[in-house]
Design an enzyme around this catalytic site. Structure first.
Site, PDB file in Angstrom:
ATOM      1  N   ASP A 252       6.765  -7.022  12.667  1.00 54.34           N
ATOM      2  CA  ASP A 252       7.605  -6.303  11.724  1.00 54.34           C
ATOM      3  C   ASP A 252       7.363  -4.810  11.884  1.00 54.34           C
ATOM      4  O   ASP A 252       6.321  -4.383  12.364  1.00 54.34           O
ATOM      5  CB  ASP A 252       7.222  -6.694  10.291  1.00 54.34           C
ATOM      6  N   LYS A 274      12.766  -4.716  10.344  1.00 52.64           N
ATOM      7  CA  LYS A 274      14.016  -4.483   9.624  1.00 52.64           C
ATOM      8  C   LYS A 274      13.655  -3.703   8.374  1.00 52.64           C
ATOM      9  O   LYS A 274      12.821  -4.140   7.604  1.00 52.64           O
ATOM     10  CB  LYS A 274      14.667  -5.790   9.170  1.00 52.64           C
ATOM     11  N   MET A 387      10.161  -5.507  -3.204  1.00 55.64           N
ATOM     12  CA  MET A 387      11.436  -4.902  -2.810  1.00 55.64           C
ATOM     13  C   MET A 387      12.269  -4.536  -4.038  1.00 55.64           C
ATOM     14  O   MET A 387      13.474  -4.748  -4.070  1.00 55.64           O
ATOM     15  CB  MET A 387      12.234  -5.863  -1.905  1.00 55.64           C
TER      16      MET A 387
HETATM   17  N1  SAH Z   1       5.571 -11.127   3.181  1.00 55.26           N
HETATM   18  C1  SAH Z   1       5.215  -9.905   2.518  1.00 55.26           C
HETATM   19  C2  SAH Z   1       6.368  -9.334   1.700  1.00 55.26           C
HETATM   20  C3  SAH Z   1       7.528  -8.882   2.512  1.00 55.26           C
HETATM   21  S1  SAH Z   1       8.768  -8.158   1.534  1.00 55.26           S
HETATM   22  C4  SAH Z   1       3.984 -10.137   1.633  1.00 55.26           C
HETATM   23  O1  SAH Z   1       3.564 -11.274   1.464  1.00 55.26           O
HETATM   24  O2  SAH Z   1       3.432  -9.149   1.145  1.00 55.26           O
HETATM   25  C5  SAH Z   1       8.382  -6.451   1.680  1.00 55.26           C
HETATM   26  C6  SAH Z   1       7.986  -5.902   0.329  1.00 55.26           C
HETATM   27  O3  SAH Z   1       6.623  -6.207   0.068  1.00 55.26           O
HETATM   28  C7  SAH Z   1       8.050  -4.409   0.221  1.00 55.26           C
HETATM   29  O4  SAH Z   1       9.373  -3.973  -0.069  1.00 55.26           O
HETATM   30  C8  SAH Z   1       7.136  -4.148  -0.946  1.00 55.26           C
HETATM   31  O5  SAH Z   1       7.746  -4.451  -2.176  1.00 55.26           O
HETATM   32  C9  SAH Z   1       6.065  -5.178  -0.706  1.00 55.26           C
HETATM   33  N2  SAH Z   1       4.946  -4.620   0.036  1.00 55.26           N
HETATM   34  C10 SAH Z   1       4.504  -4.994   1.245  1.00 55.26           C
HETATM   35  N3  SAH Z   1       3.412  -4.283   1.604  1.00 55.26           N
HETATM   36  C11 SAH Z   1       3.177  -3.436   0.584  1.00 55.26           C
HETATM   37  C12 SAH Z   1       2.212  -2.441   0.335  1.00 55.26           C
HETATM   38  N4  SAH Z   1       1.258  -2.181   1.225  1.00 55.26           N
HETATM   39  N5  SAH Z   1       2.263  -1.763  -0.822  1.00 55.26           N
HETATM   40  C13 SAH Z   1       3.208  -2.023  -1.730  1.00 55.26           C
HETATM   41  N6  SAH Z   1       4.151  -2.947  -1.548  1.00 55.26           N
HETATM   42  C14 SAH Z   1       4.141  -3.645  -0.419  1.00 55.26           C
END
Ligand code: SAH
Length: 475
Positions: A252, A274, A387
Site C-alpha cells: 500500500d 490508493k 477514514m
Molecule cells: N487495515 C488498516 C486500515 C485501512 S483504512 C488497519 O487495520 O489499520 C485506512 C485508514 O486507517 C486511514 O484513513 C485512517 O483512518 C486509519 N489509519 C491507518 N493508519 C493510521 C495511523 N497511523 N494513524 C491514524 N489513522 C490511521
C-alpha cells in the site's frame, strides 16, 4: 568504519587473561567455548576459576603485577584480555600489547583495546555479531535481543546441514551461478520443511535431489501481511520474516519508508497504493497482480497497513486467490485503532466509561448509509472511525440527531504511532471544525467516547505534538 570484523580461530591458541574477578570469569567462559588455551594471572581468583583450574581447563598464576611486561608470562600470548579494573595497569598492558603486536581487549575501555568483542547471536556455525565500535554496548545488546527473536533456532541445524552438504553440491553443480541459485533455494523456509521430512541425516543426497525436483514444480504463495499502523516496532515477528523472504512485495502507499526498508533488498516492489479519491490502482488490478505473480511460482507478500482484515479488503483479495486455487496465509497486524489508542493513552474500553468498542468506517461501499446510528449514539461505548475525515460532518450530525451528548469527548489521532503523531482533543460538537482548524491530514482516526478524555492525562508518547487546548476551553 574503524574496525574490520574477523572471526578468529582460537582452538589451542594461548590466551592470557589478566584479572581474576567476575568480569574475567565471564570472558574466560566464552574463551573456553572456542577451545582457547587459557592462562589467567591475578592477585586472587573467583571460586569458579579455581574449579576450572582443578578440572585442568585453565591455568592460574597468582601474582601481584607491579609493572607489566611479557617476561611475566611463561608463554607468548596471541591475545590478551585485560580485566584488572586498574586503569594504570591497564595502560601498561596496552603499551606492551601495542609494541609487541598482540591482540588486546581491555574490558569496558575501548581506548585501551586493539580489538573489540561484539555481541553475538550464536547459531553456530552461523554467527551474527553486532558491534558499535565500543560506542554503545547497551545498544548492541538490545539489538542482539531483537535479532535473537528474529533468527529461528532451527537455523542452526539447517546451517550445519549446509556445511555437510557443501562438498557434494560443489561436485554436483559445477557452474557457480547455478550453485548460488541452489543455495538460495536451499535456505528458503519452504524447502527446509521438505528437507526435514526426508530425514536428511540418513541420505542427504537423496534429500537434496528431492528438493531440486520439488522446486521444478513449485507453486507460488501469497502472504497477506498486516504491517501495523506505521511504527516499525509494531511489526510482528512473522510479518518481518515474510517481508524478508518474499520475492515480490505488493504494498500500500501508506506503508512507512521505515517499514519498507525492512523488505528483502532484492525483492520486486510494486506500489499498489490508493489514496481516497485517487484510485491509482483498482482493487481488481491488485487481485490480478497477486494471482499473476503467485502463478509464476513466486512467494508474494501483500503488505497492508494495520491489519489486513480490518477495512483492508483482505477478504476480497483472498476470495480471488481461493478462486484461482492459490495458497495463502494471513499475518495479522496491529490495526490503527489498537495502535493509535495505545500510543495516545486512550484505553478503548474502561470499566467506568465503555463496555464495548466499535470500529467504523467513514467510507461505505456505494456511499449508502446503512449504519444504525441510534445504536451508536448510546452511552458507555467507544466508537473508532477509520477514514472519517471527509465524512465527519455527517457523522457528527447523525450521532447528535440520535441523542449523543454534544459534549462527548473525542480525540483525533493523526499519523498515530509514528514520530509525528498528533493528538487533538475536543468534544463531539466541535468535530468538523477541529479537523478544519487543525488542518488534520490523512491518515487520521477519530475516537468518540468518554475514554477519549484520557488522551491528555494519560498521554505518554511524543507529547510535544499534541493539542489539548480545545478540551480545556470547553471543560
Ligand atoms: N487495515 C488498516 C486500515 C485501512 S483504512 C488497519 O487495520 O489499520 C485506512 C485508514 O486507517 C486511514 O484513513 C485512517 O483512518 C486509519 N489509519 C491507518 N493508519 C493510521 C495511523 N497511523 N494513524 C491514524 N489513522 C490511521
Amino acid at each position: 568504519m574503524n574496525y574490520l570484523p574477523i572471526n578468529i580461530k582460537l582452538k589451542n591458541k594461548p590466551v592470557w587473561v589478566i584479572g581474576g574477578g567476575a568480569v574475567a570469569t565471564r570472558k574466560i567462559m566464552s574463551l573456553l567455548k572456542v577451545g582457547a588455551k587459557i592462562h589467567c594471572m591475578a592477585t586472587d581468583f573467583e571460586e569458579g576459576l579455581h574449579d576450572l583450574a582443578a578440572q585442568g581447563k585453565i591455568s592460574l598464576y597468582l601474582k601481584h603485577i607491579e609493572s607489566f611486561s611479557l617476561d611475566l608470562l611463561p608463554e607468548q600470548p596471541l591475545l590478551i584480555v585485560s580485566a584488572t579494573g586498574n586503569r594504570k595497569l591497564g595502560k601498561q598492558i596496552h603499551e606492551v600489547a601495542e609494541s609487541n603486536r598482540i591482540l588486546l581487549n581491555t574490558v569496558d575501555d575501548p581506548e585501551l583495546c586493539n580489538y573489540l568483542t561484539p555481541a553475538i547471536v550464536d547459531r553456530s556455525p552461523l554467527l551474527i555479531t553486532i558491534s558499535t565500535e565500543g560506542a554503545a554496548p547497551v545498544l548492541a545488546r538490545l539489538l542482539k535481543q531483537k535479532i535473537e527473536k528474529l533468527v529461528p533456532f532451527g537455523l542452526q541445524k539447517i546451517v550445519q546441514q549446509a556445511k555437510a552438504l557443501r562438498p557434494y553440491i560443489k561436485k554436483k553443480i559445477k557452474q557457480s551461478q547455478a550453485r548460488r541459485a541452489f543455495w538460495e533455494e536451499y535456505f528458503d523456509h519452504d524447502n527446509q520443511l521438505i528437507l526435514d521430512k526426508t530425514q536428511f541425516k540418513e541420505n542427504p543426497q537423496a534429500a537434496v535431489n528431492q528438493m531440486i525436483n520439488h522446486n521444478q514444480t513449485r507453486t507460488g504463495r501469497v502472504y497477506l501481511v498486516g504491517a501495523g499502523p506505521g511504527n516499525p516496532d509494531l511489526l510482528t515477528i512473522k510479518a518481518l520474516q515474510v517481508m524478508q523472504k518474499a520475492d515480490v512485495v505488493l504494498h500500500d502507499h501508506l506503508i512507512s519508508p521505515e517499514i519498507m526498508a525492512l523488505v528483502r533488498k532484492d525483492a520486486h516492489l510494486i506500489d499498489v497504493g490508493k489514496k481516497a479519491g485517487d484510485h491509482k490502482t483498482k482493487q481488481e488490478r491488485i487481485n490480478e497482480l497477486l494471482v499473476h505473480w503467485a502463478q509464476k511460482g513466486h512467494q508474494v507478500c501483500r503488505l497492508k497497513g494495520g491489519d489486513p482484515f480490518v477495512f483492508g479488503r483482505g477478504g476480497e483479495e483472498i476470495q480471488e486467490l481461493a478462486a484461482a486455487g492459490i495458497g495463502y496465509e494471513i499475518v495479522p497486524g496491529i490495526t490503527a485503532a489498537i495502535g493509535c489508542a495505545a500510543y495516545s493513552g486512550i484505553p478503548l474500553t474502561h470499566r467506568d466509561h465503555a463496555q464495548s468498542v466499535t470500529f467504523l468506517t467513514g467510507h461505505c461501499k456505494n456511499n449508502k448509509d446503512e449504519i444504525d446510528w441510534a445504536f451508536y449514539a448510546k452511552e458507555k461505548q467507544t466508537l473508532v472511525v477509520y477514514m472519517g475525515l471527509i465524512q465527519s460532518p455527517h457523522l457528527q450530525q447523525q450521532l447528535l440527531k440520535h441523542g449523543k451528548n454534544p459534549k462527548e469527548p473525542i480525540a483525533i489521532i493523526e499519523n498515530g504511532t509514528s514520530a509525528n503523531q498528533r493528538v487533538i482533543q475536543g468534544t463531539l460538537d466541535q468535530l468538523p471544525q477541529l479537523i478544519e482548524q487543525e488542518q488534520v491530514q490523512s491518515p487520521a482516526l477519530l475516537v468518540i467516547g468518554e475514554v477519549a478524555q484520557y488522551a491528555q492525562s494519560l498521554a505518554w508518547y511524543n507529547q510535544n505534538n499534541n493539542h489539548f487546548e480545545h478540551n480545556k476551553k470547553t471543560a
